[in-house]
Design a protein around this motif. Structure first.
Motif, PDB file in Angstrom:
ATOM      1  N   HIS A 196      58.200 -33.150  21.833  1.00 33.87           N
ATOM      2  CA  HIS A 196      59.369 -32.267  21.716  1.00 33.87           C
ATOM      3  C   HIS A 196      59.297 -31.348  20.508  1.00 33.87           C
ATOM      4  N   GLN A 197      58.886 -31.920  19.369  1.00 34.76           N
ATOM      5  CA  GLN A 197      58.870 -31.125  18.140  1.00 34.76           C
ATOM      6  C   GLN A 197      57.970 -29.891  18.275  1.00 34.76           C
ATOM      7  N   MET A 198      56.880 -30.062  19.027  1.00 38.28           N
ATOM      8  CA  MET A 198      55.949 -28.937  19.215  1.00 38.28           C
ATOM      9  C   MET A 198      56.579 -27.808  20.032  1.00 38.28           C
ATOM     10  N   MET A 199      57.667 -28.110  20.717  1.00 32.25           N
ATOM     11  CA  MET A 199      58.296 -27.090  21.569  1.00 32.25           C
ATOM     12  C   MET A 199      59.470 -26.427  20.866  1.00 32.25           C
ATOM     13  N   SER A 200      59.777 -26.875  19.635  1.00 33.82           N
ATOM     14  CA  SER A 200      61.032 -26.429  19.034  1.00 33.82           C
ATOM     15  C   SER A 200      61.089 -24.917  18.802  1.00 33.82           C
ATOM     16  N   HIS A 201      59.937 -24.279  18.470  1.00 34.24           N
ATOM     17  CA  HIS A 201      60.015 -22.841  18.191  1.00 34.24           C
ATOM     18  C   HIS A 201      60.242 -22.007  19.450  1.00 34.24           C
TER      19      HIS A 201
END
Ligand SMILES: *[C@@H]1O[C@H](CO)[C@@H](O)[C@H](O)[C@H]1NC(C)=O
Ligand SMILES: *[C@@H]1O[C@H](CO)[C@@H](O)[C@H](O)[C@H]1NC(C)=O
Ligand SMILES: *[C@@H]1O[C@H](CO)[C@@H](O)[C@H](O)[C@H]1NC(C)=O
Ligand SMILES: *[C@@H]1O[C@H](CO)[C@@H](O)[C@H](O)[C@H]1NC(C)=O
Length: 326
Positions: A196-201
């Motif tokens: 998920h964190q990798m998709m935040s931007h």
């Protein structure tokens, strides 16, 4: 014999791009050893895996047409997969790259092939196709990775492409096949919290597409957003995004039910996260244009919510009640 025929049909569809003579050459090249019928019976080496093939069931009834489509890839053996991956890497014809990617996608219907493609280094060759000059090839590469992502070991390999997939999604034309293919892959890659964190931007682009896209796009965007919102660690990244105030028009009884239900689930998840986190007190981090203010500030959202209590659909009412009573 049936195997020979459907294999040949597959290669002749490739041959459309080469001309008949060339088709025969490609066919001969891939099946050069002439031993493939024997190895198909799982007698030696990795081909033994063939004996233990299990079909990944999709849960849906399959039509006879599915069987026809599948028949070509049903025969693929490790040796053929290896050749296909090599062909994908080396061919100069984008129509061949497309056809190979479709064949690899279909071969993923067998879980053993999902593992083999990874073990043969296929995921990185498919990953390279994400930056192919042909848009059609990029769409097929996303579809192939999507079909191969139903496997957590494969997800570990596919995660290195997440930021490329996210940039692709942000740059894709609205409502395009390219966009939908990217969103489908992000949906599959967001089923666990791991990436998920990798998709935040990419969240700001997702919310923009949610307000500007058509129904198909909205549903696909919401599938990703619902998955992200189910993870409390993503709450802040979601709520601080600046959104157009028109987003609130999604919450209307005239809205398509698949869109409305997912949009409500998204808000209900965020609301639950806020209620269970003590950090919710610190609202100074959210601007007046943020998603936080749209849903939980003075934006008229609560009046819309109350109106939806009269919605005929039970699930819609259930999500509304979930938000209003927590
Ligand atoms: C991907 O997998 C699904 C389910 O097995 C299948 O229906 C589909 O044809 C496959 N290929 C593509 C290109 O999506
Ligand atoms: C992942 O994608 C495939 C193919 O599109 C689909 O059949 C499958 O249901 C998806 N898996 C999940 C967990 O969403
Ligand atoms: C969304 O837009 C795409 C591209 O214009 C179109 O092909 C598709 O049918 C549209 N879907 C809906 C539900 O309007
Ligand atoms: C993630 O999205 C998929 C596809 O919409 C859905 O089946 C799954 O339940 C979602 N997971 C969570 C935790 O909401």
């Amino acid at each position: 014999m049936g195997h020979t025929r459907s294999g040949f049909v597959l290669w002749c569809s490739l041959g459309l791009f080469f001309g008949t003579g060339a088709c025969y050459c490609v066919y001969k090249w891939v099946f050069r050893k002439g031993k493939w019928k024997e190895s198909a019976r799982g007698e030696k080496g990795v081909a033994g895996a063939a004996a233990s093939r299990t079909r990944v069931t999709s849960g849906n009834e399959k039509s006879p047409a599915d069987d026809l489509k599948k028949s070509a890839s049903d025969n693929l053996e490790p040796y053929h997969l290896q050749k296909l991956i090599k062909l994908l890497e080396t061919t100069e014809y984008c129509s061949v790259r497309e056809q190979v990617l479709i064949t690899l996608s279909n071969s993923a219907a067998f879980s053993v092939n999902q593992d083999l493609i990874r073990e043969l280094g296929g995921l990185s060759v498919i990953g390279k196709s994400l930056s192919d000059p042909s848009m059609e090839v990029r769409v097929k590469a996303l579809n192939a990775l999507n079909n191969l992502s139903m496997n957590s070991k494969n997800q570990e390999h596919i995660q290195v492409y997440i930021s490329e997939i996210c940039s692709g999604v942000a740059l894709s034309p609205l409502n395009s096949d390219l966009l939908l293919a990217g969103l489908r892959l992000l949906t599959n890659m967001s089923v666990t919290n791991d990436y998920h964190q990798m998709m935040s931007h990419t969240i700001p682009s997702l919310l923009h597409m949610l307000s500007a896209g058509n129904k198909t796009t909205q549903i696909q965007v919401l599938k990703v957003l619902v998955n992200l919102s189910a993870n409390p660690a993503m709450t802040r990244d979601l709520l601080r995004v600046q959104v157009p105030s028109s987003l609130i028009s999604l919450f209307d009884s005239c809205m398509n039910i698949d869109v409305l239900l997912r949009a409500l689930t998204f808000v209900a998840n965020l609301n639950d996260n806020l209620k269970s986190q003590s950090c919710s007190a610190d609202i100074s981090q959210y601007s007046a244009e943020s998603l936080y203010y749209l849903f939980f500030g003075e934006s008229g959202f609560s009046q819309r919510l109350a109106a939806l209590l009269l919605h005929p659909d039970v699930e819609v009412k259930g999500q509304v009640a979930r938000i209003m009573t927590s």
